[in-house]
Design a protein around this motif. Structure first.
Motif, PDB file in Angstrom:
ATOM      1  N   LYS A  36       0.835  -1.208   0.000  1.00 31.10           N
ATOM      2  CA  LYS A  36       0.000   0.000   0.000  1.00 31.10           C
ATOM      3  C   LYS A  36       0.869   1.257   0.000  1.00 31.10           C
ATOM      4  CE  LYS A  36      -3.734   2.372   2.407  1.00 31.10           C
ATOM      5  NZ  LYS A  36      -4.616   2.359   3.557  1.00 31.10           N
ATOM      6  N   ALA A  37       1.906   1.273   0.815  1.00 28.94           N
ATOM      7  CA  ALA A  37       2.794   2.442   0.867  1.00 28.94           C
ATOM      8  C   ALA A  37       3.501   2.638  -0.472  1.00 28.94           C
ATOM      9  CB  ALA A  37       3.815   2.276   1.989  1.00 28.94           C
ATOM     10  N   GLY A  38       3.963   1.572  -1.089  1.00 27.60           N
ATOM     11  CA  GLY A  38       4.622   1.671  -2.393  1.00 27.60           C
ATOM     12  C   GLY A  38       3.675   2.133  -3.476  1.00 27.60           C
ATOM     13  N   TYR A  39       2.458   1.629  -3.470  1.00 27.53           N
ATOM     14  CA  TYR A  39       1.456   2.012  -4.455  1.00 27.53           C
ATOM     15  C   TYR A  39       1.140   3.509  -4.333  1.00 27.53           C
ATOM     16  CZ  TYR A  39      -2.691   1.333  -7.413  1.00 27.53           C
ATOM     17  OH  TYR A  39      -3.607   1.386  -8.433  1.00 27.53           O
ATOM     18  N   ASN A  40       0.944   3.977  -3.111  1.00 23.80           N
ATOM     19  CA  ASN A  40       0.638   5.389  -2.896  1.00 23.80           C
ATOM     20  C   ASN A  40       1.818   6.287  -3.253  1.00 23.80           C
ATOM     21  OD1 ASN A  40      -2.010   4.956  -2.103  1.00 23.80           O
ATOM     22  ND2 ASN A  40      -1.469   4.740   0.045  1.00 23.80           N
ATOM     23  N   ARG A  41       3.017   5.836  -2.988  1.00 24.19           N
ATOM     24  CA  ARG A  41       4.194   6.624  -3.361  1.00 24.19           C
ATOM     25  C   ARG A  41       4.335   6.702  -4.872  1.00 24.19           C
ATOM     26  NH1 ARG A  41      10.375   6.119  -1.165  1.00 24.19           N
ATOM     27  NH2 ARG A  41      11.087   7.970  -2.263  1.00 24.19           N
ATOM     28  N   CYS A  42       4.081   5.601  -5.530  1.00 23.99           N
ATOM     29  CA  CYS A  42       4.139   5.579  -6.991  1.00 23.99           C
ATOM     30  C   CYS A  42       3.109   6.549  -7.574  1.00 23.99           C
ATOM     31  CB  CYS A  42       3.894   4.166  -7.505  1.00 23.99           C
ATOM     32  SG  CYS A  42       3.975   4.012  -9.290  1.00 23.99           S
ATOM     33  N   ILE A  43       1.892   6.552  -7.035  1.00 24.65           N
ATOM     34  CA  ILE A  43       0.847   7.468  -7.510  1.00 24.65           C
ATOM     35  C   ILE A  43       1.304   8.921  -7.341  1.00 24.65           C
ATOM     36  CG2 ILE A  43      -1.458   8.376  -6.994  1.00 24.65           C
ATOM     37  CD1 ILE A  43      -2.324   5.518  -6.394  1.00 24.65           C
ATOM     38  N   SER A  44       1.939   9.216  -6.206  1.00 26.12           N
ATOM     39  CA  SER A  44       2.386  10.598  -5.989  1.00 26.12           C
ATOM     40  C   SER A  44       3.453  10.997  -7.002  1.00 26.12           C
ATOM     41  CB  SER A  44       2.891  10.784  -4.557  1.00 26.12           C
ATOM     42  OG  SER A  44       4.097  10.083  -4.356  1.00 26.12           O
ATOM     43  N   GLU A  53      -4.377  13.465 -11.936  1.00 25.30           N
ATOM     44  CA  GLU A  53      -5.105  13.149 -10.715  1.00 25.30           C
ATOM     45  C   GLU A  53      -5.329  11.646 -10.619  1.00 25.30           C
ATOM     46  OE1 GLU A  53      -6.065  15.045  -8.086  1.00 25.30           O
ATOM     47  OE2 GLU A  53      -4.862  16.602  -9.043  1.00 25.30           O
ATOM     48  N   PHE A  54      -4.245  10.883 -10.596  1.00 25.51           N
ATOM     49  CA  PHE A  54      -4.368   9.449 -10.411  1.00 25.51           C
ATOM     50  C   PHE A  54      -4.681   9.173  -8.946  1.00 25.51           C
ATOM     51  CE2 PHE A  54      -1.660   9.837 -14.149  1.00 25.51           C
ATOM     52  CZ  PHE A  54      -2.290   8.972 -15.033  1.00 25.51           C
ATOM     53  N   THR A  55      -5.500   8.169  -8.690  1.00 22.57           N
ATOM     54  CA  THR A  55      -5.891   7.830  -7.318  1.00 22.57           C
ATOM     55  C   THR A  55      -5.634   6.336  -7.072  1.00 22.57           C
ATOM     56  OG1 THR A  55      -8.155   7.229  -7.897  1.00 22.57           O
ATOM     57  CG2 THR A  55      -7.723   9.553  -7.399  1.00 22.57           C
ATOM     58  N   ASP A  56      -5.935   5.918  -5.869  1.00 20.10           N
ATOM     59  CA  ASP A  56      -5.765   4.507  -5.503  1.00 20.10           C
ATOM     60  C   ASP A  56      -7.071   3.726  -5.647  1.00 20.10           C
ATOM     61  OD1 ASP A  56      -7.160   5.570  -3.404  1.00 20.10           O
ATOM     62  OD2 ASP A  56      -5.933   4.634  -1.847  1.00 20.10           O
ATOM     63  N   GLU A  57      -7.980   4.217  -6.503  1.00 22.00           N
ATOM     64  CA  GLU A  57      -9.281   3.560  -6.689  1.00 22.00           C
ATOM     65  C   GLU A  57      -9.156   2.092  -7.058  1.00 22.00           C
ATOM     66  OE1 GLU A  57     -11.829   5.415  -9.515  1.00 22.00           O
ATOM     67  OE2 GLU A  57     -12.258   7.110  -8.209  1.00 22.00           O
ATOM     68  N   ARG A  58      -8.177   1.751  -7.867  1.00 14.37           N
ATOM     69  CA  ARG A  58      -8.057   0.390  -8.355  1.00 14.37           C
ATOM     70  C   ARG A  58      -7.236  -0.507  -7.422  1.00 14.37           C
ATOM     71  NH1 ARG A  58      -6.952   0.541 -14.668  1.00 14.37           N
ATOM     72  NH2 ARG A  58      -8.268  -1.293 -14.616  1.00 14.37           N
ATOM     73  N   SER A  59      -6.716   0.068  -6.370  1.00  9.42           N
ATOM     74  CA  SER A  59      -5.916  -0.693  -5.423  1.00  9.42           C
ATOM     75  C   SER A  59      -6.810  -1.563  -4.553  1.00  9.42           C
ATOM     76  CB  SER A  59      -5.099   0.249  -4.538  1.00  9.42           C
ATOM     77  OG  SER A  59      -4.525  -0.455  -3.466  1.00  9.42           O
ATOM     78  N   GLY A  60      -6.371  -2.752  -4.301  1.00  5.84           N
ATOM     79  CA  GLY A  60      -7.111  -3.647  -3.420  1.00  5.84           C
ATOM     80  C   GLY A  60      -7.080  -3.204  -1.968  1.00  5.84           C
ATOM     81  N   PHE A  61      -6.224  -2.248  -1.649  1.00  5.53           N
ATOM     82  CA  PHE A  61      -6.087  -1.782  -0.277  1.00  5.53           C
ATOM     83  C   PHE A  61      -6.687  -0.394  -0.067  1.00  5.53           C
ATOM     84  CE2 PHE A  61      -2.552  -4.783  -0.832  1.00  5.53           C
ATOM     85  CZ  PHE A  61      -2.944  -5.707   0.121  1.00  5.53           C
ATOM     86  N   ARG A  62      -7.503   0.046  -1.024  1.00  2.33           N
ATOM     87  CA  ARG A  62      -8.174   1.346  -0.864  1.00  2.33           C
ATOM     88  C   ARG A  62      -9.086   1.261   0.359  1.00  2.33           C
ATOM     89  NH1 ARG A  62      -9.811   5.831  -3.846  1.00  2.33           N
ATOM     90  NH2 ARG A  62     -11.858   6.620  -3.234  1.00  2.33           N
ATOM     91  N   ASP A  63      -9.000   2.247   1.200  1.00  2.00           N
ATOM     92  CA  ASP A  63      -9.796   2.353   2.430  1.00  2.00           C
ATOM     93  C   ASP A  63      -9.558   1.196   3.408  1.00  2.00           C
ATOM     94  OD1 ASP A  63     -10.962   4.719   1.477  1.00  2.00           O
ATOM     95  OD2 ASP A  63     -12.550   3.599   0.452  1.00  2.00           O
ATOM     96  N   VAL A  64      -8.417   0.523   3.275  1.00  2.23           N
ATOM     97  CA  VAL A  64      -8.052  -0.537   4.214  1.00  2.23           C
ATOM     98  C   VAL A  64      -6.929  -0.001   5.095  1.00  2.23           C
ATOM     99  CG1 VAL A  64      -7.103  -2.854   4.459  1.00  2.23           C
ATOM    100  CG2 VAL A  64      -8.678  -2.355   2.588  1.00  2.23           C
TER     101      VAL A  64
END
Length: 133
Positions: A36-44, A53-64
């Motif tokens: 999750k941390a790597g995914y969010n860093r990559c998005i940033s 405006e890419f988001t973590d919508e497609r991430s399996g850990f969104r809102d987890v």
């Protein structure tokens, strides 16, 4: 039992199924936190590059809350109880604790006796007699 019992007792902890299952959960939760941390860093980084405006919508850990799940797994591991240790504690509570411990570890004493009869410990590896050419 007196010479090798403590070693066998200590050896039961890392080999216990409770320990293996708890360590597997810890590893899984730690991977989730890292992913999750790597995914969010990559998005940033991508958002900076593309001014998008890419988001973590497609991430399996969104809102987890992966950090809370990891903390819960660590807490569960720290409070883990081992059935082998509980069996020893039950034996020690009895008046005839030595006999109960012997019964609990009877197969270990048998294995030790078999190991002692296999070789004399002087390099003969359990052979008898002399080697003929």
């Amino acid at each position: 039992m007196r010479y090798h019992g403590i070693g066998h007792i200590v050896g039961t902890v890392p080999d216990a199924p409770e320990n293996a299952a708890a360590v597997d959960v810890l590893k899984e939760r730690a991977c989730e936190v890292g992913f999750k941390a790597g995914y969010n860093r990559c998005i940033s980084h991508v958002n900076l590059l593309f001014q998008g405006e890419f988001t973590d919508e497609r991430s399996g850990f969104r809102d987890v809350d992966t950090e809370a799940r990891l903390a819960a797994a660590v807490e569960a591991y720290n409070n883990l109880s081992f059935s082998a240790i509980e069996d020893i504690a039950k034996c020690l509570e009895a008046e005839d604790y030595v006999d109960r411990l012997r019964l609990l570890y009877a197969n270990i004493e048998e294995e030790e006796e078999e190991e002692e009869t296999v070789g004399s410990g002087k390099g003969d590896a359990g052979t008898r007699g002399t080697k003929k050419d």
